[in-house]
Structures are given as C-alpha cells and as structure tokens.
Scaffold this motif. Structure first.
Motif, PDB file in Angstrom:
ATOM      1  N   LYS A 233     -69.268 -26.720  -2.877  1.00  0.00           N
ATOM      2  CA  LYS A 233     -70.596 -27.050  -2.383  1.00  0.00           C
ATOM      3  C   LYS A 233     -70.433 -27.719  -1.014  1.00  0.00           C
ATOM      4  CE  LYS A 233     -72.388 -27.847  -7.064  1.00  0.00           C
ATOM      5  NZ  LYS A 233     -72.985 -28.829  -8.000  1.00  0.00           N
ATOM      6  N   PRO A 234     -71.468 -27.669  -0.163  1.00  0.00           N
ATOM      7  CA  PRO A 234     -71.350 -28.221   1.193  1.00  0.00           C
ATOM      8  C   PRO A 234     -70.869 -29.669   1.232  1.00  0.00           C
ATOM      9  CG  PRO A 234     -73.380 -26.976   0.983  1.00  0.00           C
ATOM     10  CD  PRO A 234     -72.790 -27.046  -0.382  1.00  0.00           C
ATOM     11  N   GLU A 235     -71.305 -30.475   0.258  1.00  0.00           N
ATOM     12  CA  GLU A 235     -70.968 -31.896   0.286  1.00  0.00           C
ATOM     13  C   GLU A 235     -69.618 -32.212  -0.351  1.00  0.00           C
ATOM     14  OE1 GLU A 235     -73.213 -31.222  -3.595  1.00  0.00           O
ATOM     15  OE2 GLU A 235     -73.254 -30.485  -1.538  1.00  0.00           O
ATOM     16  N   GLU A 236     -68.979 -31.222  -0.945  1.00  0.00           N
ATOM     17  CA  GLU A 236     -67.720 -31.470  -1.647  1.00  0.00           C
ATOM     18  C   GLU A 236     -66.528 -31.387  -0.695  1.00  0.00           C
ATOM     19  OE1 GLU A 236     -68.818 -29.902  -6.157  1.00  0.00           O
ATOM     20  OE2 GLU A 236     -67.894 -28.521  -4.731  1.00  0.00           O
ATOM     21  N   LYS A 237     -65.555 -32.254  -0.940  1.00  0.00           N
ATOM     22  CA  LYS A 237     -64.340 -32.234  -0.131  1.00  0.00           C
ATOM     23  C   LYS A 237     -63.121 -32.269  -1.045  1.00  0.00           C
ATOM     24  CE  LYS A 237     -64.088 -37.254   0.625  1.00  0.00           C
ATOM     25  NZ  LYS A 237     -63.826 -38.308   1.618  1.00  0.00           N
ATOM     26  N   VAL A 238     -62.045 -31.719  -0.538  1.00  0.00           N
ATOM     27  CA  VAL A 238     -60.800 -31.640  -1.309  1.00  0.00           C
ATOM     28  C   VAL A 238     -59.937 -32.861  -1.006  1.00  0.00           C
ATOM     29  CG1 VAL A 238     -58.725 -30.289  -1.753  1.00  0.00           C
ATOM     30  CG2 VAL A 238     -60.891 -29.131  -1.239  1.00  0.00           C
ATOM     31  N   ASP A 239     -59.498 -33.543  -2.066  1.00  0.00           N
ATOM     32  CA  ASP A 239     -58.633 -34.718  -1.915  1.00  0.00           C
ATOM     33  C   ASP A 239     -57.365 -34.528  -2.740  1.00  0.00           C
ATOM     34  OD1 ASP A 239     -60.265 -36.347  -0.226  1.00  0.00           O
ATOM     35  OD2 ASP A 239     -61.552 -36.780  -1.953  1.00  0.00           O
ATOM     36  N   ARG A 240     -56.289 -35.100  -2.267  1.00  0.00           N
ATOM     37  CA  ARG A 240     -55.033 -35.100  -3.016  1.00  0.00           C
ATOM     38  C   ARG A 240     -55.080 -36.248  -4.013  1.00  0.00           C
ATOM     39  NH1 ARG A 240     -51.412 -30.980  -3.588  1.00  0.00           N
ATOM     40  NH2 ARG A 240     -49.296 -31.723  -3.961  1.00  0.00           N
ATOM     41  N   MET A 241     -54.926 -35.939  -5.303  1.00  0.00           N
ATOM     42  CA  MET A 241     -55.028 -36.958  -6.338  1.00  0.00           C
ATOM     43  C   MET A 241     -53.828 -36.907  -7.276  1.00  0.00           C
ATOM     44  SD  MET A 241     -59.045 -36.682  -7.473  1.00  0.00           S
ATOM     45  CE  MET A 241     -60.378 -36.671  -6.278  1.00  0.00           C
ATOM     46  N   THR A 242     -53.547 -38.040  -7.909  1.00  0.00           N
ATOM     47  CA  THR A 242     -52.508 -38.115  -8.938  1.00  0.00           C
ATOM     48  C   THR A 242     -53.200 -38.040 -10.293  1.00  0.00           C
ATOM     49  OG1 THR A 242     -51.107 -39.475  -7.513  1.00  0.00           O
ATOM     50  CG2 THR A 242     -50.581 -39.452  -9.859  1.00  0.00           C
ATOM     51  N   VAL A 243     -53.037 -36.927 -10.971  1.00  0.00           N
ATOM     52  CA  VAL A 243     -53.819 -36.654 -12.183  1.00  0.00           C
ATOM     53  C   VAL A 243     -52.925 -36.077 -13.277  1.00  0.00           C
ATOM     54  CG1 VAL A 243     -55.917 -36.192 -10.849  1.00  0.00           C
ATOM     55  CG2 VAL A 243     -54.380 -34.294 -11.440  1.00  0.00           C
ATOM     56  N   ARG A 244     -53.513 -35.983 -14.469  1.00  0.00           N
ATOM     57  CA  ARG A 244     -52.941 -35.188 -15.551  1.00  0.00           C
ATOM     58  C   ARG A 244     -54.104 -34.642 -16.366  1.00  0.00           C
ATOM     59  NH1 ARG A 244     -52.601 -36.647 -20.702  1.00  0.00           N
ATOM     60  NH2 ARG A 244     -53.395 -38.684 -21.325  1.00  0.00           N
ATOM     61  N   TYR A 245     -53.811 -33.729 -17.297  1.00  0.00           N
ATOM     62  CA  TYR A 245     -54.852 -33.105 -18.114  1.00  0.00           C
ATOM     63  C   TYR A 245     -54.689 -33.503 -19.577  1.00  0.00           C
ATOM     64  CZ  TYR A 245     -56.108 -30.354 -14.072  1.00  0.00           C
ATOM     65  OH  TYR A 245     -56.533 -29.987 -12.816  1.00  0.00           O
ATOM     66  N   ARG A 246     -55.813 -33.738 -20.233  1.00  0.00           N
ATOM     67  CA  ARG A 246     -55.796 -34.068 -21.661  1.00  0.00           C
ATOM     68  C   ARG A 246     -56.047 -32.826 -22.511  1.00  0.00           C
ATOM     69  NH1 ARG A 246     -59.883 -38.891 -22.618  1.00  0.00           N
ATOM     70  NH2 ARG A 246     -59.064 -38.751 -24.748  1.00  0.00           N
ATOM     71  N   THR A 247     -56.648 -31.827 -21.902  1.00  0.00           N
ATOM     72  CA  THR A 247     -56.942 -30.579 -22.595  1.00  0.00           C
ATOM     73  C   THR A 247     -56.708 -29.450 -21.608  1.00  0.00           C
ATOM     74  OG1 THR A 247     -58.650 -29.307 -23.761  1.00  0.00           O
ATOM     75  CG2 THR A 247     -59.396 -30.765 -22.024  1.00  0.00           C
ATOM     76  N   CYS A 248     -56.419 -28.277 -22.112  1.00  0.00           N
ATOM     77  CA  CYS A 248     -55.993 -27.180 -21.240  1.00  0.00           C
ATOM     78  C   CYS A 248     -56.946 -25.999 -21.375  1.00  0.00           C
ATOM     79  CB  CYS A 248     -54.581 -26.763 -21.647  1.00  0.00           C
ATOM     80  SG  CYS A 248     -53.702 -25.871 -20.399  1.00  0.00           S
ATOM     81  N   GLY A 249     -57.680 -25.690 -20.316  1.00  0.00           N
ATOM     82  CA  GLY A 249     -58.607 -24.564 -20.332  1.00  0.00           C
ATOM     83  C   GLY A 249     -58.578 -23.863 -18.986  1.00  0.00           C
ATOM     84  N   ASP A 250     -59.699 -23.264 -18.602  1.00  0.00           N
ATOM     85  CA  ASP A 250     -59.787 -22.601 -17.303  1.00  0.00           C
ATOM     86  C   ASP A 250     -59.803 -23.614 -16.164  1.00  0.00           C
ATOM     87  OD1 ASP A 250     -59.837 -20.184 -18.470  1.00  0.00           O
ATOM     88  OD2 ASP A 250     -61.837 -19.600 -17.813  1.00  0.00           O
ATOM     89  N   MET A 251     -59.264 -23.204 -15.021  1.00  0.00           N
ATOM     90  CA  MET A 251     -59.200 -24.100 -13.868  1.00  0.00           C
ATOM     91  C   MET A 251     -60.584 -24.575 -13.400  1.00  0.00           C
ATOM     92  SD  MET A 251     -56.055 -22.594 -11.556  1.00  0.00           S
ATOM     93  CE  MET A 251     -55.839 -24.121 -10.635  1.00  0.00           C
ATOM     94  N   PRO A 252     -61.627 -23.709 -13.368  1.00  0.00           N
ATOM     95  CA  PRO A 252     -62.923 -24.157 -12.845  1.00  0.00           C
ATOM     96  C   PRO A 252     -63.696 -25.120 -13.753  1.00  0.00           C
ATOM     97  CG  PRO A 252     -62.707 -21.761 -12.730  1.00  0.00           C
ATOM     98  CD  PRO A 252     -61.627 -22.254 -13.623  1.00  0.00           C
ATOM     99  N   ILE A 253     -63.267 -25.264 -15.005  1.00  0.00           N
ATOM    100  CA  ILE A 253     -64.058 -26.082 -15.930  1.00  0.00           C
ATOM    101  C   ILE A 253     -63.283 -27.212 -16.589  1.00  0.00           C
ATOM    102  CG2 ILE A 253     -65.692 -24.221 -16.495  1.00  0.00           C
ATOM    103  CD1 ILE A 253     -64.062 -23.806 -19.097  1.00  0.00           C
ATOM    104  N   THR A 254     -61.966 -27.237 -16.442  1.00  0.00           N
ATOM    105  CA  THR A 254     -61.151 -28.247 -17.127  1.00  0.00           C
ATOM    106  C   THR A 254     -60.956 -29.459 -16.227  1.00  0.00           C
ATOM    107  OG1 THR A 254     -59.995 -26.495 -18.313  1.00  0.00           O
ATOM    108  CG2 THR A 254     -59.003 -28.683 -18.343  1.00  0.00           C
ATOM    109  N   GLY A 255     -61.484 -30.583 -16.659  1.00  0.00           N
ATOM    110  CA  GLY A 255     -61.397 -31.799 -15.875  1.00  0.00           C
ATOM    111  C   GLY A 255     -60.074 -32.524 -16.064  1.00  0.00           C
TER     112      GLY A 255
END
Length: 301
Positions: A233-255
């Motif tokens: 979206k126009p207001e969204e920006k990409v940032d480098r973050m230190t993360v991990r996943y608790r559940t594994c699904g599709d890239m566009p929907i898995t937080g």
C-alpha cells in the motif's frame, strides 16, 4: 503395588500414537496432511514412532499454494527423503489454471481459501478416506469443537453439530461411499506441549521458527514478510526486523513476532510469557469472527 506415573508428554505421545494406529487399522487409504509447520512435523515424528522399525505406511499430502516460504519447501523435501515416504503435492496454481478456483485480487488477496478445492480434489483423486492433520483444540475456537475423528460428507463438508461421541477413546470410523474423515491425533496438545516435546525429542524444524533478520512490513498490526506475493500500500514501507514465526502458512498472511529467541529453550520461555494466541498472527483468521469455522465447514483443514 506402587503408583505408576506417566509424565504428561509421554501420556500425550501415547494417546497420539494410539489414534494414528487406529486410523491405519480402520481405514484403507489414510494419509497425513503435511504443511511443513511444527505441528505436522511433530505428527510425522509420532507416525514414525508408531510403526518403527517399519516405514510410515501412508503418504504425506502437501497442498502447495505457490506462496509458501522457500524454507518450508526445502525442509519438506529434506524430511520426506529422510523418512522414505511418498509425497503427494496438490497444486493451487493448477486449480487456478484449470478454472477450478478464481484467484483473489487486491492488496489483501490470499490463496488460503483456495486450498480447500485443491485439497478436496487431491483427496478424491487418490481416494483418501482418512486425512490426518496437526490441528489442536487450543489453536482456535472452531478447532476446539472438533473431535479426534471428524466426519466429512461426500462434499468434504464438516457439520459441527453432527459429531460422533468418543467415550473411552472408542472411535467410530464408519462412513458411506464418498465420505471421508479428518483425524487430529494431537488435538489435546497445547502450543507449550508441542514445543516441550520438540525439545525432548530434539526434532528438527525449519529455520523460520527461530530468530532471524528479514525484510518485513506491518499491515493492520501484523508483521508480514516482504515478498513478491505482497502488493504494498502507498503508506507501507519495508523495514529490516529481527523476527521468528509461531505458525507456518503462506507468506502473504502469516504474521511474524519480534523475537530474539534462537533456541528451543528461549522459545519455550517466550511462549510461557506471551499473551497473544498462536494464530493471533494469522491475517486469514482476521477476515471475520467465524472465518476459520466457515472455511472448515467448506472442507478446509
């Protein structure tokens, strides 16, 4: 006589193995639904234990949306080779190409719901009469309603009001032609149980579950991996973050979650203190109050 004590993880393991063996005893063509996530990985580990030293006597089925994390696919192929089992892949892209489903459009488009048709087509093609999955009752309120043996009609649909009693762990797998069952051997496990069992058994997992750096965006409070499958979206920006996943699904929907937990011990400590549910990071569950139940009634996992 002394009191026999069975640690709770051993008790859960024994229950799950009993259910898996019941499936093989009662059904002609069982299979294990494999997403590449920790729960289905634990389930495949339990299946290996259930029939050791023989190999797992049923195939693994993966419904490939085409939007998976590369780490998941790499891990899937490696595990299948180690287990020496058959892998059946159902392709959502093929379903789209054949006109079986229509691709969603827009910035919030997802292929998650499209998996249902691909799954049902795959189960029908291979005549699977019992599909085991790693769903747990603590994950989501719709899953909390489900029994170990979940009957599905000839259209693959689930009726939460028409479930069979399972007194004394007696499972009724009788069905009519065209019907099938979904079976959930780790129904009674919690997220904490899963992680403690993974630590106890030293089960290998995809790197996604451990802290790592990744380019992400934040959408509606959910941290999503930046990928070719996401339209910014126009207001969204990409940032480098230190993360991990608790559940594994599709890239566009898995937080993802912000985390520095890079070991099983650190993850367990983190899970013990979190106030967010495991699927609270899944964007597909936020589409409505009954999003998961609606999808399950249609034949979803």
């Amino acid at each position: 006589m002394g009191t026999y004590y069975l640690p709770h993880l051993k008790e859960l393991e024994a229950e799950a193995i009993f259910v898996i063996r019941e499936v093989v005893a009662q059904f002609e063509r069982p299979a294990l639904l494999f997403s590449g996530g920790k729960d289905s990985i634990v389930l495949s580990h339990l299946a290996k234990k259930a029939f050791y030293p023989a190999k797992i006597p049923f195939p693994l089925i993966h419904i490939d949306t085409g939007h998976n994390f590369p780490e998941t696919i790499q891990f899937r192929d490696s595990l299948v080779e180690k287990l020496g089992v058959q892998l059946i892949v159902g392709s959502v892209q093929e379903s789209i190409d054949k006109g079986r489903v229509r691709e969603e459009t827009g910035v919030n488009a997802s292929r998650n719901a499209l998996q249902t048709v691909t799954l049902l087509d795959t189960l029908e093609e291979y005549k699977i009469d019992a599909a085991m999955g790693g769903a747990r009752r603590d994950e989501e309120k719709a899953r909390a309603k489900e029994r170990f043996f979940s009957h599905r009609d000839e259209f693959g649909q689930w009726d939460p009001k028409n479930q069979r009693p399972e007194l004394w762990n007696l499972f009724n797998g009788r069905k009519h032609i065209g019907e099938h069952f979904r079976v959930f051997p780790i129904s009674n496990w919690t997220e904490m149980d899963v992680w403690q069992y993974i630590l106890q058994e030293q089960i290998e997992l995809p790197s996604l579950y451990f802290s790592h750096e990744r380019d992400c965006i934040v959408r509606d409070g959910v941290i999503l991996a930046h990928s070719e499958y996401i339209t910014l979206k126009p207001e969204e920006k990409v940032d480098r973050m230190t993360v991990r996943y608790r559940t594994c699904g599709d890239m566009p929907i898995t937080g993802a979650v912000l985390s520095s937990a890079n070991s099983l011990e650190m993850i367990i400590e983190e899970v013990a203190t979190t106030r967010t549910t495991e699927r609270g990071t899944r964007a597909d569950d936020k589409r409505g109050e009954t999003a998961m139940e609606d999808r399950k009634k249609q034949g979803y996992f």
